[in-house]
Design an enzyme around this catalytic site. Structure first.
Site, PDB file in Angstrom:
ATOM      1  CB  CYS A 148      -0.937  -0.013   1.205  1.00 40.25           C
ATOM      2  SG  CYS A 148      -2.041   1.415   1.259  1.00 40.25           S
ATOM      3  CB  CYS A 151      -0.810   2.683   3.822  1.00 42.15           C
ATOM      4  SG  CYS A 151      -2.295   2.078   3.035  1.00 42.15           S
ATOM      5  CG  ASP A 152       2.997   1.215   4.538  1.00 42.87           C
ATOM      6  OD1 ASP A 152       2.444   1.754   5.511  1.00 42.87           O
ATOM      7  OD2 ASP A 152       2.885  -0.004   4.286  1.00 42.87           O
TER       8      ASP A 152
END
Ligand SMILES: Cc1cc2nc3c(=O)[nH]c(=O)nc-3n(C[C@H](O)[C@H](O)[C@H](O)COP(=O)(O)OP(=O)(O)OC[C@H]3O[C@@H](n4cnc5c(N)ncnc54)[C@H](O)[C@@H]3O)c2cc1C
Length: 369
Positions: A148, A151-152
């Site tokens: 992701c 997200c990261d």
């Protein structure tokens, strides 16, 4: 065959952000929700608490200014749901019958009878299954390997670093382009000599000077140490079979997601990939009384906050649906609140004024799309 039967007004499948938020809302509405939580299973990719259990730092969930570890966030979600009386059942649901209400859910040990069902079974990122990809400490998942980028990608560990994105579809192009905001260089490794991504996504990626394409290239192994995290990847040219190592500090697997909807196939409307279809302004599915929230119905945003948001919507939708169901009276007649009468076949409602109206459930349906 399971023998023990549990009957509830609101049953939720899934203990990720969507399911637990639905539980918080329906528990506070005194609906005594039962949340069914699959036990941890590596092969089926299920973890109580959902996908955030396999990540480390979550920086974008509102309310945590300094960020929070994914598993710690899910402990907080769960405690909040428990505080208002959510009941938890650890069970793999293996079969459902949604042909009539109440709905029936079958586990190995129990049958759950549900007046309303909230499906929050999430989605699973697809993985390559190569060495080094598993969650730490077996591999570098959560320590340099992610599925992701939204997200990261912004995490300090990936800033100004060399990153490898695996895949050739829209997801991979989106992730690679997004990562160039933070990374020093982004390599896209793709098994073929052309992309599957849409033309517009390809053009965007080709024009980006930070992206370098590695054609006909398969990822064989992710290299590193537990102290340093990812230090490189071993690549194989699929045409010549030659292997070589490439130094990098992060790997993003972007080969797609699979919604966890196998269980509901043939019983509920889904799109061509298997995401459950919901009405555009609610969580209603094509089956009155069944609602879907979180990643199981969202192929676009796939974030904890959007999952939690739709979990809240599903609880409110289920509560309103239950509020409008007829109530059986001691006389044998059935009425809904405020004196409305219901004939035996439930097809219409006779209002106190004598007006006859259709008894279609009030929740929006797919026709509203
Ligand atoms: C590596 C990684 C990092 C991420 N980082 C972030 C981040 O930093 N910020 C962010 O906002 N989002 C992040 N995400 C995305 C976020 O985790 C998801 O969007 C979110 O978890 C979706 O929540 P959900 O409740 O819909 O489903 P999930 O979290 O997928 O939970 C679904 C639950 O349903 C259960 N289940 C499935 N089938 C059954 C069954 N048959 N019977 C019983 N139970 C079942 C599963 O066990 C699981 O507990 C990340 C995702 C990944 C993979």
């Amino acid at each position: 065959m399971p023998t023990e039967e549990i009957r509830r007004q609101v049953v939720i499948i899934g203990s990720g952000p969507a399911g637990l938020t639905a539980a918080i809302y329906s528990a506070r509405a005194n609906l005594r929700p039962l949340l069914i939580d699959a036990p941890a299973d590596t092969e089926k990719q299920t973890t109580p608490g959902g996908q955030l259990m396999i990540t480390t730092e979550v920086e974008n969930y509102p309310g945590f200014a300094e960020g929070i570890q994914g598993p710690d966030l899910m402990v907080q979600f769960r405690k909040q749901a428990e505080r208002f009386g959510t009941e938890f059942l650890e069970e793999w649901i293996t079969k459902v019958d949604l042909s009539e209400r109440p709905f029936k859910l079958y586990g190995d040990n129990k049958v759950v009878i549900a007046e309303t069902l909230i499906i929050a079974s999430g989605a699973s990122a697809k993985w390559l299954g190569i060495p080094g990809e598993a969650k730490t400490p077996e591999g570098f998942g959560g320590n340099g390997v992610s599925a992701c980028a939204t997200c990261d990608g912004p995490l300090p560990a990936f800033r100004n670093k060399r990153l490898v994105v695996v895949g050739g579809g829209d997801t991979a192009m989106e992730e690679a382009t997004f990562l160039t905001r933070y990374a020093g260089r982004v390599f896209v490794a793709h098994r073929r000599d052309k992309l599957r991504a849409s033309k517009i996504m390809q053009d965007k990626a080709f024009l980006n000077e930070k992206i370098e394409f590695l054609w006909d290239t398969a990822l064989e192994e992710i290299l590193g140490t537990q102290e340093q995290g990812v230090t490189g990847v071993r690549l194989r040219d699929v045409k010549t079979n030659e292997t070589r190592n490439l130094d990098c500090e992060g790997v993003f697997i972007a080969i797609g997601h699979k919604p966890n909807t196998e269980l509901f196939k043939g019983q509920i409307e889904m799109d061509e990939v298997g995401y459950i279809k919901t009405s555009h302004r609610s969580t209603a599915t094509n089956i009155p009384g069944v609602f879907a929230c979180g990643d199981v119905q969202d192929s676009v945003y796939r974030q904890a906050i959007t999952a939690a948001g739709t979990g809240c919507m599903a609880a409110i939708d289920a509560e309103r649906y239950l509020d409008h169901l007829p109530i059986a009276m001691p006389s044998g007649d059935e009425i809904t609140i405020e004196g409305e009468q219901l004939p035996a076949d439930h097809s219409v409602i006779i209002m106190p004024s004598g007006e006859v109206v259709s008894n279609e459930p009030p929740s929006p349906t797919l026709d509203d799309c």
